[in-house]
Enzyme design. Structure first.
Site, PDB file in Angstrom:
ATOM      1  N   THR A  64      -7.103  11.097  13.800  1.00 37.62           N
ATOM      2  CA  THR A  64      -8.563  11.146  14.003  1.00 37.62           C
ATOM      3  C   THR A  64      -8.978  10.515  15.339  1.00 37.62           C
ATOM      4  O   THR A  64     -10.164  10.503  15.666  1.00 37.62           O
ATOM      5  CB  THR A  64      -9.339  10.463  12.849  1.00 37.62           C
ATOM      6  OG1 THR A  64      -8.915   9.111  12.780  1.00 37.62           O
ATOM      7  CG2 THR A  64      -9.119  11.146  11.533  1.00 37.62           C
ATOM      8  N   TYR A 118      -0.525   9.237  12.716  1.00 36.13           N
ATOM      9  CA  TYR A 118      -0.169  10.040  11.547  1.00 36.13           C
ATOM     10  C   TYR A 118      -1.146  11.191  11.394  1.00 36.13           C
ATOM     11  O   TYR A 118      -2.347  11.011  11.559  1.00 36.13           O
ATOM     12  CB  TYR A 118      -0.265   9.244  10.249  1.00 36.13           C
ATOM     13  CG  TYR A 118       0.313   7.853  10.236  1.00 36.13           C
ATOM     14  CD1 TYR A 118       1.349   7.465  11.092  1.00 36.13           C
ATOM     15  CD2 TYR A 118      -0.167   6.920   9.325  1.00 36.13           C
ATOM     16  CE1 TYR A 118       1.861   6.181  11.042  1.00 36.13           C
ATOM     17  CE2 TYR A 118       0.344   5.642   9.270  1.00 36.13           C
ATOM     18  CZ  TYR A 118       1.350   5.273  10.136  1.00 36.13           C
ATOM     19  OH  TYR A 118       1.850   4.005  10.087  1.00 36.13           O
ATOM     20  N   ASN A 125     -10.254  10.520  -2.073  1.00 41.97           N
ATOM     21  CA  ASN A 125     -10.907  11.145  -0.922  1.00 41.97           C
ATOM     22  C   ASN A 125     -10.085  12.309  -0.388  1.00 41.97           C
ATOM     23  O   ASN A 125     -10.595  13.141   0.343  1.00 41.97           O
ATOM     24  CB  ASN A 125     -11.028  10.129   0.227  1.00 41.97           C
ATOM     25  CG  ASN A 125     -12.058   9.081  -0.087  1.00 41.97           C
ATOM     26  OD1 ASN A 125     -13.152   9.404  -0.490  1.00 41.97           O
ATOM     27  ND2 ASN A 125     -11.685   7.822   0.083  1.00 41.97           N
ATOM     28  N   ASN A 126      -8.798  12.302  -0.708  1.00 41.06           N
ATOM     29  CA  ASN A 126      -7.889  13.272  -0.087  1.00 41.06           C
ATOM     30  C   ASN A 126      -7.497  14.373  -1.061  1.00 41.06           C
ATOM     31  O   ASN A 126      -7.504  14.182  -2.278  1.00 41.06           O
ATOM     32  CB  ASN A 126      -6.627  12.565   0.417  1.00 41.06           C
ATOM     33  CG  ASN A 126      -6.960  11.543   1.476  1.00 41.06           C
ATOM     34  OD1 ASN A 126      -7.982  11.673   2.152  1.00 41.06           O
ATOM     35  ND2 ASN A 126      -6.130  10.529   1.592  1.00 41.06           N
ATOM     36  N   GLY A 173       0.825  -1.215   0.000  1.00 45.39           N
ATOM     37  CA  GLY A 173       0.000   0.000   0.000  1.00 45.39           C
ATOM     38  C   GLY A 173       0.855   1.259   0.000  1.00 45.39           C
ATOM     39  O   GLY A 173       2.089   1.213  -0.107  1.00 45.39           O
ATOM     40  N   TYR A 226     -14.041   4.549  11.502  1.00 42.38           N
ATOM     41  CA  TYR A 226     -12.620   4.373  11.182  1.00 42.38           C
ATOM     42  C   TYR A 226     -11.740   4.771  12.370  1.00 42.38           C
ATOM     43  O   TYR A 226     -10.915   3.989  12.851  1.00 42.38           O
ATOM     44  CB  TYR A 226     -12.232   5.199   9.936  1.00 42.38           C
ATOM     45  CG  TYR A 226     -10.746   5.305   9.761  1.00 42.38           C
ATOM     46  CD1 TYR A 226      -9.988   4.186   9.431  1.00 42.38           C
ATOM     47  CD2 TYR A 226     -10.066   6.516   9.978  1.00 42.38           C
ATOM     48  CE1 TYR A 226      -8.602   4.273   9.304  1.00 42.38           C
ATOM     49  CE2 TYR A 226      -8.694   6.610   9.854  1.00 42.38           C
ATOM     50  CZ  TYR A 226      -7.971   5.490   9.515  1.00 42.38           C
ATOM     51  OH  TYR A 226      -6.601   5.571   9.404  1.00 42.38           O
ATOM     52  N   ASP A 286       0.119  -8.923   2.282  1.00 40.37           N
ATOM     53  CA  ASP A 286      -0.922  -7.984   1.815  1.00 40.37           C
ATOM     54  C   ASP A 286      -1.942  -8.797   1.015  1.00 40.37           C
ATOM     55  O   ASP A 286      -1.579  -9.699   0.264  1.00 40.37           O
ATOM     56  CB  ASP A 286      -0.282  -6.912   0.919  1.00 40.37           C
ATOM     57  CG  ASP A 286      -1.137  -5.653   0.808  1.00 40.37           C
ATOM     58  OD1 ASP A 286      -0.647  -4.573   1.147  1.00 40.37           O
ATOM     59  OD2 ASP A 286      -2.311  -5.759   0.357  1.00 40.37           O
ATOM     60  N   GLY A 296     -19.106  16.766   9.453  1.00 41.57           N
ATOM     61  CA  GLY A 296     -18.058  16.071  10.211  1.00 41.57           C
ATOM     62  C   GLY A 296     -16.666  16.653  10.035  1.00 41.57           C
ATOM     63  O   GLY A 296     -15.751  16.289  10.771  1.00 41.57           O
ATOM     64  N   ASP A 314      -4.389 -12.573   3.974  1.00 39.09           N
ATOM     65  CA  ASP A 314      -5.174 -11.658   4.801  1.00 39.09           C
ATOM     66  C   ASP A 314      -4.715 -11.723   6.252  1.00 39.09           C
ATOM     67  O   ASP A 314      -4.532 -12.827   6.785  1.00 39.09           O
ATOM     68  CB  ASP A 314      -6.655 -12.073   4.688  1.00 39.09           C
ATOM     69  CG  ASP A 314      -7.577 -10.955   5.110  1.00 39.09           C
ATOM     70  OD1 ASP A 314      -7.544 -10.574   6.289  1.00 39.09           O
ATOM     71  OD2 ASP A 314      -8.321 -10.458   4.243  1.00 39.09           O
TER      72      ASP A 314
HETATM   73  N1  NAD Z   1      -3.083   7.507   4.352  1.00 34.62           N
HETATM   74  C1  NAD Z   1      -3.496   8.190   5.414  1.00 34.62           C
HETATM   75  O1  NAD Z   1      -3.920   9.339   5.283  1.00 34.62           O
HETATM   76  C2  NAD Z   1      -3.451   7.570   6.794  1.00 34.62           C
HETATM   77  C3  NAD Z   1      -3.554   8.406   7.922  1.00 34.62           C
HETATM   78  C4  NAD Z   1      -3.510   7.828   9.192  1.00 34.62           C
HETATM   79  C5  NAD Z   1      -3.385   6.442   9.328  1.00 34.62           C
HETATM   80  N2  NAD Z   1      -3.308   5.665   8.218  1.00 34.62           N
HETATM   81  C6  NAD Z   1      -3.200   4.203   8.396  1.00 34.62           C
HETATM   82  O2  NAD Z   1      -1.994   3.757   7.811  1.00 34.62           O
HETATM   83  C7  NAD Z   1      -2.165   2.448   7.267  1.00 34.62           C
HETATM   84  C8  NAD Z   1      -1.708   2.452   5.824  1.00 34.62           C
HETATM   85  O3  NAD Z   1      -2.449   3.419   5.095  1.00 34.62           O
HETATM   86  P1  NAD Z   1      -2.232   3.639   3.541  1.00 34.62           P
HETATM   87  O4  NAD Z   1      -2.584   5.037   3.248  1.00 34.62           O
HETATM   88  O5  NAD Z   1      -0.913   3.114   3.131  1.00 34.62           O
HETATM   89  O6  NAD Z   1      -3.395   2.696   2.984  1.00 34.62           O
HETATM   90  P2  NAD Z   1      -3.394   1.703   1.743  1.00 34.62           P
HETATM   91  O7  NAD Z   1      -4.799   1.308   1.516  1.00 34.62           O
HETATM   92  O8  NAD Z   1      -2.634   2.280   0.605  1.00 34.62           O
HETATM   93  O9  NAD Z   1      -2.553   0.466   2.317  1.00 34.62           O
HETATM   94  C9  NAD Z   1      -3.134  -0.525   3.128  1.00 34.62           C
HETATM   95  C10 NAD Z   1      -2.693  -1.866   2.569  1.00 34.62           C
HETATM   96  O10 NAD Z   1      -3.252  -2.895   3.380  1.00 34.62           O
HETATM   97  C11 NAD Z   1      -3.801  -3.908   2.552  1.00 34.62           C
HETATM   98  N3  NAD Z   1      -4.854  -4.545   3.343  1.00 34.62           N
HETATM   99  C12 NAD Z   1      -6.042  -4.000   3.760  1.00 34.62           C
HETATM  100  N4  NAD Z   1      -6.725  -4.891   4.497  1.00 34.62           N
HETATM  101  C13 NAD Z   1      -5.947  -6.017   4.568  1.00 34.62           C
HETATM  102  C14 NAD Z   1      -6.103  -7.268   5.193  1.00 34.62           C
HETATM  103  N5  NAD Z   1      -7.202  -7.569   5.902  1.00 34.62           N
HETATM  104  N6  NAD Z   1      -5.102  -8.187   5.062  1.00 34.62           N
HETATM  105  C15 NAD Z   1      -3.999  -7.907   4.356  1.00 34.62           C
HETATM  106  N7  NAD Z   1      -3.802  -6.724   3.722  1.00 34.62           N
HETATM  107  C16 NAD Z   1      -4.757  -5.800   3.840  1.00 34.62           C
HETATM  108  C17 NAD Z   1      -4.264  -3.186   1.304  1.00 34.62           C
HETATM  109  O11 NAD Z   1      -4.317  -4.025   0.173  1.00 34.62           O
HETATM  110  C18 NAD Z   1      -3.202  -2.104   1.145  1.00 34.62           C
HETATM  111  O12 NAD Z   1      -2.113  -2.557   0.357  1.00 34.62           O
HETATM  112  C19 NAD Z   1      -3.643   2.103   7.440  1.00 34.62           C
HETATM  113  O13 NAD Z   1      -3.781   1.272   8.568  1.00 34.62           O
HETATM  114  C20 NAD Z   1      -4.296   3.455   7.662  1.00 34.62           C
HETATM  115  O14 NAD Z   1      -5.455   3.357   8.457  1.00 34.62           O
HETATM  116  C21 NAD Z   1      -3.322   6.193   6.963  1.00 34.62           C
END
Ligand code: NAD
Length: 341
Positions: free
Chosen positions: A125, A175, A196-197, A9, A147, A30, A296, A57
């Site tokens: 958040t 973060y 979304n961002n 991700g 979330y 992943d 929100g 998973d």
């Molecule tokens: N991007 C942001 O703005 C942000 C801010 C605060 C926290 N976070 C947290 O950081 C983490 C990473 O965020 P990101 O932006 O890289 O998101 P992302 O969606 O790009 O990466 C998450 C990865 O996890 C994998 N995944 C999801 N559910 C899974 C499961 N059950 N089993 C295995 N793989 C799974 C997805 O395929 C993806 O590759 C997340 O936990 C998110 O909540 C992100």
């Protein structure tokens, strides 16, 4: 070896680059629900070696047990989860299942494998407000949507675990607003569907994929009336994970509480400031229109990142211009490669 869940991700892939270039071996787990397998080829170009990869998973104990049996894992950095606030309001069970149940299954598998060093992706958040000063780790907590609540529940589970078993080494990293991309333009954020961002949306408007940006609200009590956020370059964030992991692995005194740290720059920027910076970085005029506030949304929030500096010696180095320039480079590369961004 470090197990990175969610490593293909957005934040996970950048953290893999930081870890592997610092000499760590990495195995990624992943399920590819929000990322692409092609990321592994990109990582192989950016790192000394290709990371190991298991498609599976985090909620599946048999997959987890086989990963811990196969690799000599010493620590886990846990990114896997769902992250869209609006979607979580519509599908709360999916968020509790992925984020809470996924974390519990992972922690139980770690217990079985006797691996006790854990870095968790949390979020700003989790703060309840008020938001008129820089947020500190000790501020009041409370999330208004599933979330954020799912992340808060995991933080509480981790606190209970650490208190019951003080030989765990746990960091919860909150973060703020991660943006930008690796400077190579080879990896970045690839939202599926409409972003979304703000930053990925801006990139799509600048490249002509979308007509204009909706600015949600211009009557907030902020200097120009638009919302203010603490944007943080994803490579600074990746480097913070490296520092946190190093800290957990080397700290000598055991703790009864997880190490909980804000990761932000400490500086907020408004939507209009980001739009102007993106116009400069891309050389493109960005069409925008003001739209009503979204339910929100908060006027502004930003981090006090002082504790991360004190404990880890980490501080964000990259500014808004670099965040925009790197996002734009990624947008151009991904459009050229046919990668949906
Ligand atoms: N991007 C942001 O703005 C942000 C801010 C605060 C926290 N976070 C947290 O950081 C983490 C990473 O965020 P990101 O932006 O890289 O998101 P992302 O969606 O790009 O990466 C998450 C990865 O996890 C994998 N995944 C999801 N559910 C899974 C499961 N059950 N089993 C295995 N793989 C799974 C997805 O395929 C993806 O590759 C997340 O936990 C998110 O909540 C992100």
């Amino acid at each position: 070896m470090i197990l990175v869940t969610g490593g293909t991700g957005y934040i996970g892939s950048h953290t893999c680059v930081a870890l592997m270039n610092a000499g760590y071996h990495v195995a990624i787990l992943d399920n590819l629900c929000n990322s692409r397998i092609e990321v592994l080829n990109r990582l192989a170009r950016l790192c000394p070696v290709r990371p190991d990869f298991v498609e599976g998973d985090v909620r599946d104990p048999s997959v987890l047990d086989s990963v811990f049996a196969r690799y000599p894992i010493s620590a886990v950095v846990h990114f896997a989860g769902l992250k869209a606030v609006g979607d979580s309001v519509k599908n709360p069970l999916a968020y509790y299942d992925n984020n809470v149940n996924g974390s519990v299954q992972l922690l139980r598998a770690m217990q079985r494998a006797n691996v006790k060093t854990f870095v968790f992706s949390s979020t700003a958040t989790v703060y309840a407000g008020p938001f008129d000063e820089a947020l500190r780790e000790s501020d009041r907590l409370g999330a208004s949507q599933p979330y954020g609540h799912s992340k808060l529940v995991v933080e509480e589970i981790l606190a209970d675990l650490q208190s019951a078993e003080p030989d765990w080494r746990i960091a919860c990293l909150r973060y703020f607003n991660p943006v930008g991309a690796h400077e190579s333009g080879l990896i970045g954020e690839s939202p599926l569907g409409a972003p979304n961002n703000l930053m990925p949306y801006l990139a799509q408007v600048a490249s002509g994929m979308r007509e204009f940006l909706n600015v949600w609200g211009n009557d907030y009590a902020t200097p120009d009336g638009t919302g203010v956020r603490d944007y943080l370059h994803v490579m600074d964030l990746a480097e913070a994970h490296l520092a946190a992991l190093h800290h957990l692995q080397t700290v000598t005194s055991l703790s009864t509480k997880p190490l909980t740290l804000n990761l932000g720059t400490g500086q907020g920027y408004s939507v209009l400031e980001v739009v102007h910076a993106f116009e400069q970085a891309s050389g493109q005029k960005i069409g925008r229109q003001f739209a009503p506030r979204r339910a929100g949304d908060i006027a502004q929030y930003w981090a006090d990142p002082g504790l991360a500096k004190q404990v880890l010696g980490w501080q964000a180095k990259r500014g808004l211009q670099e965040m925009c320039a790197d996002t734009w480079r990624w947008q151009l590369h991904s459009a050229k490669d046919g990668e949906p961004s």
